[in-house]
Design a protein around this motif. Structure first.
Motif, PDB file in Angstrom:
ATOM      1  N   ALA A 191       0.816  -1.207   0.000  1.00 18.22           N
ATOM      2  CA  ALA A 191       0.000   0.000   0.000  1.00 18.22           C
ATOM      3  C   ALA A 191       0.853   1.262   0.000  1.00 18.22           C
ATOM      4  N   LYS A 192       2.063   1.179   0.510  1.00 23.52           N
ATOM      5  CA  LYS A 192       2.957   2.340   0.517  1.00 23.52           C
ATOM      6  C   LYS A 192       3.302   2.801  -0.899  1.00 23.52           C
ATOM      7  N   LYS A 193       3.158   1.909  -1.876  1.00 21.20           N
ATOM      8  CA  LYS A 193       3.460   2.267  -3.259  1.00 21.20           C
ATOM      9  C   LYS A 193       2.303   3.011  -3.940  1.00 21.20           C
ATOM     10  N   LEU A 194       1.165   3.106  -3.247  1.00 25.13           N
ATOM     11  CA  LEU A 194      -0.013   3.707  -3.863  1.00 25.13           C
ATOM     12  C   LEU A 194       0.037   5.226  -3.871  1.00 25.13           C
ATOM     13  N   TYR A 195       0.862   5.819  -3.034  1.00 25.53           N
ATOM     14  CA  TYR A 195       0.933   7.275  -2.927  1.00 25.53           C
ATOM     15  C   TYR A 195       2.390   7.693  -2.748  1.00 25.53           C
ATOM     16  N   PHE A 196       2.647   8.953  -3.046  1.00 24.26           N
ATOM     17  CA  PHE A 196       3.989   9.506  -2.908  1.00 24.26           C
ATOM     18  C   PHE A 196       3.921  10.733  -2.014  1.00 24.26           C
ATOM     19  N   VAL A 197       4.826  10.827  -1.065  1.00 24.30           N
ATOM     20  CA  VAL A 197       4.871  11.972  -0.163  1.00 24.30           C
ATOM     21  C   VAL A 197       5.944  12.941  -0.654  1.00 24.30           C
ATOM     22  N   ALA A 198       5.512  14.148  -0.997  1.00 21.35           N
ATOM     23  CA  ALA A 198       6.429  15.201  -1.433  1.00 21.35           C
ATOM     24  C   ALA A 198       6.568  16.229  -0.324  1.00 21.35           C
ATOM     25  N   ASN A 199       7.787  16.587  -0.008  1.00 23.61           N
ATOM     26  CA  ASN A 199       8.028  17.576   1.041  1.00 23.61           C
ATOM     27  C   ASN A 199       8.172  18.993   0.495  1.00 23.61           C
ATOM     28  N   SER A 200       8.059  19.131  -0.820  1.00 21.46           N
ATOM     29  CA  SER A 200       8.106  20.450  -1.436  1.00 21.46           C
ATOM     30  C   SER A 200       7.363  20.387  -2.763  1.00 21.46           C
ATOM     31  N   PRO A 201       6.912  21.525  -3.276  1.00 24.98           N
ATOM     32  CA  PRO A 201       6.242  21.521  -4.591  1.00 24.98           C
ATOM     33  C   PRO A 201       7.114  20.978  -5.707  1.00 24.98           C
ATOM     34  N   ILE A 202       8.405  21.265  -5.684  1.00 25.59           N
ATOM     35  CA  ILE A 202       9.263  20.778  -6.771  1.00 25.59           C
ATOM     36  C   ILE A 202       9.376  19.257  -6.735  1.00 25.59           C
ATOM     37  N   GLU A 203       9.362  18.657  -5.540  1.00 25.55           N
ATOM     38  CA  GLU A 203       9.352  17.188  -5.463  1.00 25.55           C
ATOM     39  C   GLU A 203       8.078  16.630  -6.089  1.00 25.55           C
ATOM     40  N   ALA A 204       6.962  17.296  -5.857  1.00 28.23           N
ATOM     41  CA  ALA A 204       5.692  16.853  -6.446  1.00 28.23           C
ATOM     42  C   ALA A 204       5.750  16.913  -7.966  1.00 28.23           C
ATOM     43  N   ILE A 205       6.282  18.001  -8.506  1.00 25.38           N
ATOM     44  CA  ILE A 205       6.383  18.165  -9.962  1.00 25.38           C
ATOM     45  C   ILE A 205       7.306  17.120 -10.564  1.00 25.38           C
TER      46      ILE A 205
END
Length: 200
Positions: free
Chosen positions: A163-177
């Motif tokens: 289940a950990k592979k179902l989402y990604f945690v970004a600590n900054s907007p650039i990580e999300a992009i």
């Protein structure tokens, strides 16, 4: 887009009473989304983080799609701001339309509504109803306690470790992009027994 991702659904707060850090990250994210040629699908409000990220993205060239239930429209509807706008009968229909119109999800900080929306998308991906990237933008460590609870769900066998592979945690907007730009769907095989065991 090399991975076919174009329309990004934004889940987040519609409050104007938050710490400035949350609006700042929303503004940065909106600009980065536009600069990378992404469009926005959001809850249609003229309030809070959801408006900040959408307004900034539009200012930098993104197309904006809003989806709002009729009951909220008189309070905070933002139809004229949006390139496309949909009114729905209720919240369930709203979530379905947001899902239909988007290729990816980013959850910024939010309240119970955001938590509901995020949880539903994770479950849909778990059960193979979608293969969308699901990103949690963890501004100010806002989601730290929730992520610990997710770990408890897994460690107590209410969900599979995958289940950990179902989402990604970004600590900054650039990580999300960067995650969006490089996303490839990794099919997680729970198996029939695992799906039945962990579907709830």
């Amino acid at each position: 887009m090399k991975n076919g991702i174009k329309n990004i659904c934004i889940f987040c707060s519609s409050s104007n009473l938050l710490d400035e850090a949350y609006y700042k990250d929303a503004e940065i994210l909106g600009r980065l989304l536009a600069e990378n040629n992404y469009d926005i699908v959001y809850g249609g409000s003229k309030l809070g983080i959801m408006y900040k990220v959408s307004k900034t993205a539009k200012d930098f060239g993104s197309k904006i799609t809003g989806v709002m239930p009729e009951k909220l429209y008189a309070l905070c509807g933002n139809e004229d701001f949006c390139n496309e706008f949909y009114l729905t009968d209720g919240m369930r229909e709203r979530k379905a339309k947001l899902d239909e119109k988007s290729d990816a999800v980013i959850a910024l900080a939010g309240g119970f509504g955001t938590l509901e929306e995020l949880s539903e998308m994770i479950v849909q991906k778990q059960l193979c109803y979608n293969n969308k990237p699901i990103i949690i933008l963890n501004t100010n460590g806002f989601y730290n306690h929730l992520l610990k609870f997710f770990d408890t769900i897994i460690s107590e066998n209410f969900a599979n470790i995958n289940a950990k592979k179902l989402y990604f945690v970004a600590n900054s907007p650039i990580e999300a992009i960067n995650y969006l730009k490089n996303y490839t769907f990794e099919k997680t095989n729970f198996g029939k027994e695992e799906l039945l065991k962990h579907a709830g």
